[in-house]
Each structure stands twice: as C-alpha cells, then as structure tokens.
Design an enzyme around this catalytic site. Structure first.
Site, PDB file in Angstrom:
ATOM      1  N   CYS A 196       0.853  -1.183   0.000  1.00 14.71           N
ATOM      2  CA  CYS A 196       0.000   0.000   0.000  1.00 14.71           C
ATOM      3  C   CYS A 196       0.891   1.235   0.000  1.00 14.71           C
ATOM      4  O   CYS A 196       1.713   1.400   0.910  1.00 14.71           O
ATOM      5  CB  CYS A 196      -0.860  -0.051   1.270  1.00 14.71           C
ATOM      6  SG  CYS A 196      -1.866   1.405   1.571  1.00 14.71           S
ATOM      7  N   CYS A 209      -0.941   3.964  -6.431  1.00 14.89           N
ATOM      8  CA  CYS A 209      -1.825   3.310  -5.452  1.00 14.89           C
ATOM      9  C   CYS A 209      -1.985   1.870  -5.920  1.00 14.89           C
ATOM     10  O   CYS A 209      -2.229   1.632  -7.112  1.00 14.89           O
ATOM     11  CB  CYS A 209      -3.178   4.016  -5.420  1.00 14.89           C
ATOM     12  SG  CYS A 209      -4.449   3.148  -4.475  1.00 14.89           S
TER      13      CYS A 209
HETATM   14  N1  DGL Z   1      -4.005   0.661  -1.897  1.00 16.10           N
HETATM   15  C1  DGL Z   1      -3.566   1.767  -1.166  1.00 16.10           C
HETATM   16  C2  DGL Z   1      -2.426   2.504  -1.791  1.00 16.10           C
HETATM   17  O1  DGL Z   1      -1.625   1.896  -2.453  1.00 16.10           O
HETATM   18  C3  DGL Z   1      -4.482   2.609  -0.386  1.00 16.10           C
HETATM   19  C4  DGL Z   1      -5.802   2.956  -0.858  1.00 16.10           C
HETATM   20  C5  DGL Z   1      -6.587   3.582   0.226  1.00 16.10           C
HETATM   21  O2  DGL Z   1      -6.979   2.853   1.130  1.00 16.10           O
HETATM   22  O3  DGL Z   1      -6.806   4.798   0.195  1.00 16.10           O
HETATM   23  O4  DGL Z   1      -2.276   3.684  -1.612  1.00 16.10           O
END
Ligand code: DGL
Length: 258
Positions: free
Chosen positions: A74, A183
């Site tokens: 993430c 993301c």
């Molecule tokens: N998948 C996450 C990222 O790479 C976060 C998305 C989220 O929960 O806002 O930033």
C-alpha cells in the site's frame, strides 16, 4: 526467522493483491499471507497517526502468524508509516512508493502524471521524492473515489470511467508521456485507463519492482522456502466476495476480525 515461514502482505483492502500477484509470479514457491483491511479502507483519507496505528495492527498480526518479511502493499501506508514500522519491529519491510524515478528519467516531454491517494500525495516522503526531480514537471492528481469503487466491486461502473476521464484528461493536455499509478488498487483500472490514454503515453506501476526487491532481500537476508509446495492464505475483514473476485476465485478467502 525460519526461511520456510511465509511472506506477509497487507493493504487497506484488495488493491495490494496487484502486488501479491507480482510476487506470486516471481516467487511461486513462497508461502504467503495477505491481509485485506477493507473495513478500514480507504486509508488515503485518514490522518498519518491513524495510518501508522492501522499499519502496526496489521504488522503485529502478520508477525503473530510467523511472517519472515512484511510487504506493505500500500503506497499510503508506506509513505506515511514505514519509518515507524522499521523503527519498531525487527523484521525486514518492503514498501511501495509511486515509481516517479523511472518515469522522470525516461520522460521525453519532461512532464509526467501521478495518480495517487490524498494520503500519499500529502506525505512528507512523497514531497521529498518529488523535490528530487526539479527538471520534470510532475502533475499530481488525487484519485478521489476510485478506491471506494474498487472496494465495492464497482470497477466496471460508468462512474469509474467518468472519474478517470476527469483525472487523466488534464494530464494528457499537459503533454505527459508517463502516467504513474501511485496506489496499489489502480493497476485494476489499467484496461479502462488505456481506453482514455493515447497510445504513446506509458503507464507505470510498482508491482514488479516490489517483487524484485522482495526477492533480493530474501536472497540476502532470510532465504527462500525450501518445501516442495507453497500455501497462500487470504484474510479479509470486509466483503470476501470482492477479494475472491479479484483473485479470480483461484484461492480461498477467509473472513477474519482484525
Ligand atoms: N491501496 C492503497 C495505496 O496503495 C491505499 C488505498 C486507500 O486505502 O486509500 O495507496
């Protein structure tokens, strides 16, 4: 730490499975445990303190399960919390950050676009990276609403197309030649993004780089699984169907409170 123990991954939800898939492709013999913290998604709207607390909670659960390395799948958790995680826990962490470097280094128009969450774009780590590329025009765009649509299993809704068009069109007009997906949820939008982008604009995400880095750290510090088979465990505190769908029903998903 035993080299036959699993690789642990966590994300605010199902997006980090894009990173899991890259790791599984490169290191199919490794055991893995994936935590989808979907009940707390999106992390991108939360404060740094909240993101650190959630990242610690996920890390502790993965450590209780014996993980030999933690992949923070993430960008939002990496850019806000990895420093604190590394300081507190004695296990190697692999983080994921928007791939600004390859985009900026290869851009011919010296203009690149970045689509990421508010939490990532507002983080100190992200600003520090952007400052390193003074000669490149970096167009930052927060992907408001996209993670929510993906978490709800609504990738194919007209709203997704509308939001993507609104976010990407100004970048095309500004003459970007690279679009960085900052993301881990966004690689699932690539088929839709490709319909909007002219062909000469390349899309970059960090999945393969994270997988290679995981491989390097295992090689240098921990070792690979030596058992002849591997297991892959997926936990979610959200809707198991959405996680199962994104895994194309190839792996079983377990609901868990965490
Ligand atoms: N998948 C996450 C990222 O790479 C976060 C998305 C989220 O929960 O806002 O930033």
């Amino acid at each position: 730490m035993n080299n036959n123990n699993p690789i642990g991954l966590f994300d605010s939800g199902i997006g980090g499975t894009s990173i899991w898939k890259a790791i599984y492709q490169l290191l199919p013999g490794e055991n893995t445990i994936y935590l989808a913290d979907s009940s707390n998604a999106p992390y991108g709207k939360k404060s740094k303190e909240e993101i650190i607390a959630l990242s610690k909670k996920n890390t502790e659960l993965l450590l209780e399960m014996g993980c030999k390395i933690i992949v923070v799948a993430c960008n939002t958790a990496t850019t806000n919390a990895i420093k604190e995680l590394r300081a507190k826990y004695d296990v190697p962490f692999i983080g994921i950050e928007p791939a600004i470097k390859p985009a900026a280094n290869n851009s011919k128009t010296q203009t690149i676009g970045i689509l990421a969450t508010k939490g990532t774009i507002n983080s100190a780590l992200f600003s520090k990276t952007v400052e390193m590329y003074q000669n490149t025009k970096i167009i930052e765009q927060i992907g408001h609403g996209l993670v929510e649509l993906i978490e709800n299993g609504d990738i194919d809704s007209p709203e997704t197309d509308q939001l993507l068009t609104a976010y990407i069109t100004p970048m095309i007009e500004a003459n970007i030649d690279y679009l960085v997906l900052g993301c881990s949820h966004y690689p699932y939008l690539i088929p839709k993004i490709k319909k909007i982008l002219p062909e000469h604009i390349q899309i970059i995400d960090s999945g393969e780089a994270v997988a290679r880095q995981t491989q390097n750290i295992l090689k240098e510090k921990i070792g690979f699984n030596t058992a002849t088979s591997s297991t892959h465990v997926f936990y979610t505190n959200g809707n198991p169907k959405v996680l199962s769908d994104i895994l194309e029903h190839k792996f079983s998903v377990t609901e868990k409170y965490f």
